[in-house]
Design an enzyme around this catalytic site. Structure first.
Site, mmCIF file in Angstrom:
data_model
loop_
_atom_site.group_PDB
_atom_site.id
_atom_site.type_symbol
_atom_site.label_atom_id
_atom_site.label_comp_id
_atom_site.label_asym_id
_atom_site.label_seq_id
_atom_site.Cartn_x
_atom_site.Cartn_y
_atom_site.Cartn_z
ATOM 1 N N HIS A 1 -29.334 105.031 125.840
ATOM 2 C CA HIS A 1 -30.588 105.334 125.168
ATOM 3 C C HIS A 1 -31.241 104.124 124.493
ATOM 4 C CE1 HIS A 1 -29.134 109.250 126.123
ATOM 5 N NE2 HIS A 1 -28.161 109.221 125.223
ATOM 6 N N TYR B 1 -19.359 118.749 126.904
ATOM 7 C CA TYR B 1 -18.504 117.863 127.703
ATOM 8 C C TYR B 1 -17.304 118.549 128.345
ATOM 9 C CZ TYR B 1 -21.296 114.442 125.177
ATOM 10 O OH TYR B 1 -22.342 113.730 124.672
ATOM 11 N N HIS C 1 -24.599 111.461 133.688
ATOM 12 C CA HIS C 1 -24.282 112.046 132.378
ATOM 13 C C HIS C 1 -23.637 113.400 132.606
ATOM 14 C CE1 HIS C 1 -26.524 108.873 130.495
ATOM 15 N NE2 HIS C 1 -27.465 109.081 131.403
ATOM 16 N N SER D 1 -23.328 115.814 130.332
ATOM 17 C CA SER D 1 -24.123 116.873 129.697
ATOM 18 C C SER D 1 -25.566 116.832 130.188
ATOM 19 C CB SER D 1 -24.079 116.715 128.176
ATOM 20 O OG SER D 1 -24.738 115.519 127.786
ATOM 21 N N ASP E 1 -29.627 94.880 131.570
ATOM 22 C CA ASP E 1 -29.730 93.556 132.189
ATOM 23 C C ASP E 1 -28.502 93.255 133.044
ATOM 24 O OD1 ASP E 1 -32.169 93.137 131.036
ATOM 25 O OD2 ASP E 1 -31.457 91.786 129.478
HETATM 26 C C1 DQA Z 1 -23.533 111.251 127.775
HETATM 27 C C2 DQA Z 1 -24.797 111.678 127.035
HETATM 28 C C3 DQA Z 1 -25.140 110.705 125.923
HETATM 29 O O1 DQA Z 1 -26.306 111.145 125.245
HETATM 30 C C4 DQA Z 1 -24.002 110.638 124.921
HETATM 31 O O2 DQA Z 1 -24.301 109.663 123.928
HETATM 32 C C5 DQA Z 1 -22.688 110.387 125.533
HETATM 33 C C6 DQA Z 1 -22.373 111.022 126.828
HETATM 34 C C7 DQA Z 1 -23.091 112.310 128.806
HETATM 35 O O3 DQA Z 1 -22.230 111.994 129.621
HETATM 36 O O4 DQA Z 1 -23.570 113.445 128.775
HETATM 37 O O5 DQA Z 1 -21.812 109.750 124.954
HETATM 38 O O6 DQA Z 1 -23.788 110.056 128.491
#
Ligand code: DQA
Length: 152
Positions: free
Chosen positions: A85, A28, A105, A107, A92
């Site tokens: 996930h 991150y 995301h 990451s 919804d």
């Molecule tokens: C995330 C990836 C998710 O798997 C994780 O639970 C997060 C951050 C990301 O921004 O990479 O909290 O959404």
């Protein structure tokens, strides 16, 4: 479709994203949510887009916020964090937003899924205009460009 003059874009973050800056830096980076929101607001302004920011660790608060902006915003950038996930209620709510959204995301969830398979699942992706992952803050800039292109 005619172009939206000054598109209103919602930047939505789910659980634990308020902890950016203190989460594992290999995934991150070291920027905070405040830093990230400022960057996205600036990138939005450069593109003539108004960005409104919201983060919550609470599913109900997040859902109520999405309900409140439904039919009002022109687009959204959503990082649902771990809800991505498994949280069908978020899917919804986003489905009813009445505006396109890009899933982002920070990451590389696909790479991380090799060791943590749940990260390879997204229950919102089917409803999203596009998804961007693994690019850090730049992924949000890409999401703005995707929305701008779509709204023009
Ligand atoms: C995330 C990836 C998710 O798997 C994780 O639970 C997060 C951050 C990301 O921004 O990479 O909290 O959404």
């Amino acid at each position: 479709m005619s172009a939206v003059a000054q598109p209103r874009i919602a930047l939505l973050h789910g659980p634990n994203l308020g902890m950016l800056g203190r989460r594992p830096s290999q995934h991150y980076g070291t920027f905070t949510l405040f830093d990230l929101e400022r960057m996205v607001r600036e990138w939005g302004a450069e593109r003539g887009m108004r960005v409104g920011c919201f983060q919550s660790d609470h599913e109900g608060a997040f859902l109520e916020h999405v309900h409140g902006i439904t039919g009002i915003v022109d687009g959204a950038i959503v990082n649902p964090g771990a809800w991505t996930h498994y949280q069908w209620s978020i899917r919804d709510a986003l489905e009813s937003l009445g505006a396109p959204f890009v899933e982002v995301h920070i990451s590389d969830v696909e790479e991380r899924a090799k060791a943590e398979p749940h990260r390879g699942v997204s229950v919102v992706r089917e409803k999203a205009l596009a998804a961007v992952w693994g690019k850090g803050p730049d992924g949000y800039r890409e999401a703005l460009d995707i929305l701008r292109e779509h709204l023009s």
